[in-house]
Design an enzyme around this catalytic site. Structure first.
Site, PDB file in Angstrom:
ATOM      1  N   THR A   1       7.356  -1.992  12.302  1.00  0.00           N
ATOM      2  CA  THR A   1       8.729  -1.478  12.386  1.00  0.00           C
ATOM      3  C   THR A   1       9.214  -1.408  13.817  1.00  0.00           C
ATOM      4  O   THR A   1      10.410  -1.563  14.087  1.00  0.00           O
ATOM      5  CB  THR A   1       8.781  -0.070  11.742  1.00  0.00           C
ATOM      6  OG1 THR A   1       8.507  -0.225  10.358  1.00  0.00           O
ATOM      7  CG2 THR A   1      10.128   0.589  11.907  1.00  0.00           C
TER       8      THR A   1
ATOM      9  N   TYR B   1      14.846  -2.916   6.540  1.00  0.00           N
ATOM     10  CA  TYR B   1      14.740  -3.705   7.753  1.00  0.00           C
ATOM     11  C   TYR B   1      13.610  -4.694   7.573  1.00  0.00           C
ATOM     12  O   TYR B   1      12.766  -4.541   6.696  1.00  0.00           O
ATOM     13  CB  TYR B   1      14.474  -2.818   8.969  1.00  0.00           C
ATOM     14  CG  TYR B   1      13.278  -1.934   8.776  1.00  0.00           C
ATOM     15  CD1 TYR B   1      13.402  -0.689   8.177  1.00  0.00           C
ATOM     16  CD2 TYR B   1      12.010  -2.373   9.138  1.00  0.00           C
ATOM     17  CE1 TYR B   1      12.307   0.110   7.951  1.00  0.00           C
ATOM     18  CE2 TYR B   1      10.906  -1.581   8.914  1.00  0.00           C
ATOM     19  CZ  TYR B   1      11.066  -0.343   8.323  1.00  0.00           C
ATOM     20  OH  TYR B   1       9.967   0.439   8.094  1.00  0.00           O
TER      21      TYR B   1
ATOM     22  N   SER C   1       2.530  -4.365   8.932  1.00  0.00           N
ATOM     23  CA  SER C   1       1.079  -4.096   8.978  1.00  0.00           C
ATOM     24  C   SER C   1       0.451  -4.010   7.593  1.00  0.00           C
ATOM     25  O   SER C   1      -0.773  -3.968   7.469  1.00  0.00           O
ATOM     26  CB  SER C   1       0.776  -2.841   9.787  1.00  0.00           C
ATOM     27  OG  SER C   1       1.069  -1.678   9.073  1.00  0.00           O
TER      28      SER C   1
ATOM     29  N   THR D   1       3.026   1.060  11.497  1.00  0.00           N
ATOM     30  CA  THR D   1       2.348   2.355  11.331  1.00  0.00           C
ATOM     31  C   THR D   1       1.548   2.448  10.034  1.00  0.00           C
ATOM     32  O   THR D   1       0.635   3.262   9.934  1.00  0.00           O
ATOM     33  CB  THR D   1       3.369   3.515  11.354  1.00  0.00           C
ATOM     34  OG1 THR D   1       4.294   3.341  10.281  1.00  0.00           O
ATOM     35  CG2 THR D   1       4.090   3.581  12.685  1.00  0.00           C
ATOM     36  N   ASP D   2       1.877   1.610   9.050  1.00  0.00           N
ATOM     37  CA  ASP D   2       1.255   1.780   7.724  1.00  0.00           C
ATOM     38  C   ASP D   2      -0.263   1.640   7.763  1.00  0.00           C
ATOM     39  O   ASP D   2      -0.977   2.362   7.069  1.00  0.00           O
ATOM     40  CB  ASP D   2       1.828   0.767   6.727  1.00  0.00           C
ATOM     41  CG  ASP D   2       3.251   1.122   6.309  1.00  0.00           C
ATOM     42  OD1 ASP D   2       3.711   2.229   6.643  1.00  0.00           O
ATOM     43  OD2 ASP D   2       3.899   0.287   5.652  1.00  0.00           O
TER      44      ASP D   2
ATOM     45  N   LYS E   1      -1.829   8.468   9.074  1.00  0.00           N
ATOM     46  CA  LYS E   1      -0.412   8.536   8.727  1.00  0.00           C
ATOM     47  C   LYS E   1      -0.279   9.451   7.520  1.00  0.00           C
ATOM     48  O   LYS E   1      -0.899   9.217   6.483  1.00  0.00           O
ATOM     49  CB  LYS E   1       0.126   7.134   8.433  1.00  0.00           C
ATOM     50  CG  LYS E   1       1.616   7.131   8.119  1.00  0.00           C
ATOM     51  CD  LYS E   1       2.207   5.728   8.031  1.00  0.00           C
ATOM     52  CE  LYS E   1       3.710   5.831   7.749  1.00  0.00           C
ATOM     53  NZ  LYS E   1       4.399   4.533   7.788  1.00  0.00           N
TER      54      LYS E   1
ATOM     55  N   GLU F   1     -21.802  19.108  -5.375  1.00  0.00           N
ATOM     56  CA  GLU F   1     -21.245  18.706  -6.684  1.00  0.00           C
ATOM     57  C   GLU F   1     -21.895  17.444  -7.247  1.00  0.00           C
ATOM     58  O   GLU F   1     -22.044  17.299  -8.443  1.00  0.00           O
ATOM     59  CB  GLU F   1     -19.717  18.513  -6.627  1.00  0.00           C
ATOM     60  CG  GLU F   1     -18.974  19.816  -6.350  1.00  0.00           C
ATOM     61  CD  GLU F   1     -17.471  19.682  -6.461  1.00  0.00           C
ATOM     62  OE1 GLU F   1     -16.977  18.693  -7.032  1.00  0.00           O
ATOM     63  OE2 GLU F   1     -16.786  20.595  -5.962  1.00  0.00           O
TER      64      GLU F   1
HETATM   65  C1  SIN Z   1       4.505  -1.577   9.005  1.00  0.00           C
HETATM   66  O1  SIN Z   1       3.500  -0.866   8.949  1.00  0.00           O
HETATM   67  O2  SIN Z   1       4.482  -2.716   9.486  1.00  0.00           O
HETATM   68  C2  SIN Z   1       5.802  -1.102   8.463  1.00  0.00           C
HETATM   69  C3  SIN Z   1       6.003   0.345   8.649  1.00  0.00           C
HETATM   70  C4  SIN Z   1       6.003   0.807  10.071  1.00  0.00           C
HETATM   71  O3  SIN Z   1       5.704   0.119  11.026  1.00  0.00           O
HETATM   72  O4  SIN Z   1       6.329   2.008  10.245  1.00  0.00           O
END
Ligand code: SIN
Length: 356
Positions: A39, A52, A85, A118-119, A191, A309
């Site tokens: 992103t 996007y 990602s 970020t994913d 995340k 457990e």
């Molecule tokens: C991605 O992980 O490429 C899309 C989402 C992001 O970067 O926040």
């Protein structure tokens, strides 16, 4: 005025700094930016009000859009990939790892910053943290909002990631994630929110530091990572699948995975890493057929300890301790690639690396 920023595009190695850069900016640290997309490189998609396209902007453009960086560092940029990602893969991980190891071995940079979606950022960070051998800072950053958004967070995150990478105190902390004024260790970062800019949290441990445009502060000492592994030779990495537990779960999916040749299964178990009797029994049978089984938890925080457990000793299962299912999977892939397949040695590897 000559800028200290020196761009190299394409996946070819960066050329060394030219003389004009050295003469005008010799005191500035050398930072290599490896761009992979996400992103932070996203452009608005005209077909949708909020959507996007990840990867519409190059790493070079991202750096050019932050002129203040010329006072901070001499920067080379290499475009390793330009993808969302969700499509990150073993091949790109290995390219990143080998390039970073080469750069540090040749002393071509004082720090490395990777722009990334970020994913799956925490997965790439964790992979690199386990296979990169250096005390130079290696930092991943990204954005929750695309570069064309009114409140884009990418430029601030990238500036602060490079700021941390140029800071002497960042040495020895391994691979880090810098997002939203916060410095996280790859070991702990995850995340945790679909849209918030505060999405990265260091589960179970807290951040290792904070950054703003004027200061970098570490609040935890460098972590003693006593185990780092050789970079696996080639993609694909061994097949390890994550099994998400739920109430009323049956065993057929496990039997299919075993038939299909899976090398290891990570149970994203309920609570302490548990699952229904049919699942535990099927995992026990899988171990007897040579599949490695690691019990992790779907809860998102806390530790999965041995023999709580579930009888790990009897079943020859491994407990994941602090590692999430997605990080357990990566550690398993690295261990199997390096010839480690005995439950006892895998358990030892899961135990190391999370204490100062
Ligand atoms: C991605 O992980 O490429 C899309 C989402 C992001 O970067 O926040």
């Amino acid at each position: 005025m000559a800028l200290a920023i020196c761009m190299t595009m394409g996946s070819a190695p960066a050329k060394s700094m030219n003389n004009s850069n050295i003469n005008t900016a010799h005191a500035l640290p050398r930072i290599l930016v490896l761009a992979t997309g996400g992103t932070i490189s996203g452009k608005k998609n005209e077909m949708s009000a909020i959507g996007y396209n990840a990867g519409g902007v190059t790493g070079q453009q991202l750096i050019e859009d932050i002129p203040e960086l010329s006072k901070l560092a001499q920067i080379n940029v290499e475009q390793i990939a330009n993808i969302g990602s969700q499509d990150m893969n073993d091949d790109i991980w290995l390219r990143l790892a080998k390039r970073i190891q080469e750069v540090v071995a040749r002393n071509e940079a004082d720090g490395i910053v990777i722009t990334h979606g970020t994913d799956t950022m925490e997965e790439t960070a964790f992979f690199l943290d386990n296979v990169i051998h250096t005390d130079k800072p290696v930092i991943l950053t990204g954005a929750m909002r695309p570069s064309t958004a009114i409140s884009a967070d990418g430029p601030g995150n990238l500036y602060e990631a490079i700021e941390v990478a140029t800071n002497a105190k960042a040495k020895g902390h391994g691979v880090m994630i810098v997002m939203n004024d916060t410095i996280h260790s790859a070991r702990w970062a995850s995340k945790t929110h679909t849209t918030s800019v505060e999405t990265f949290q260091s589960i179970n441990a807290g951040p290792i530091g904070y950054v703003d445009p004027a200061s970098v502060r570490f609040v935890q000492p460098p972590m003693l990572m006593d185990k780092r592994y050789p970079i696996p030779a080639a993609a694909p990495l061994p097949r390890v699948e994550i099994l998400y537990a739920h109430s009323g779960m049956g065993a057929s999916i496990i039997n299919d995975l075993v038939k299909d040749g899976v090398k290891a299964i990570v149970l994203a178990g309920v609570g302490d890493g548990n699952s229904s009797k049919p699942v535990i029994d099927a995992l026990n049978r899988a171990v007897k057929q040579g599949v490695i089984v690691v019990r992790s938890s779907r809860t998102g925080s806390g530790f999965v300890n041995r023999n709580v457990e579930v009888d790990d000793d009897k079943n020859s299962f491994v407990a994941s301790y602090d590692l999430s299912p997605q990080k357990s999977r990566i550690l398993l892939q690295i261990l199997i690639s390096n010839g480690k397949t005995k439950p006892s040695e895998i358990q030892t590897a899961f135990e190391s690396g999370f204490e100062n």
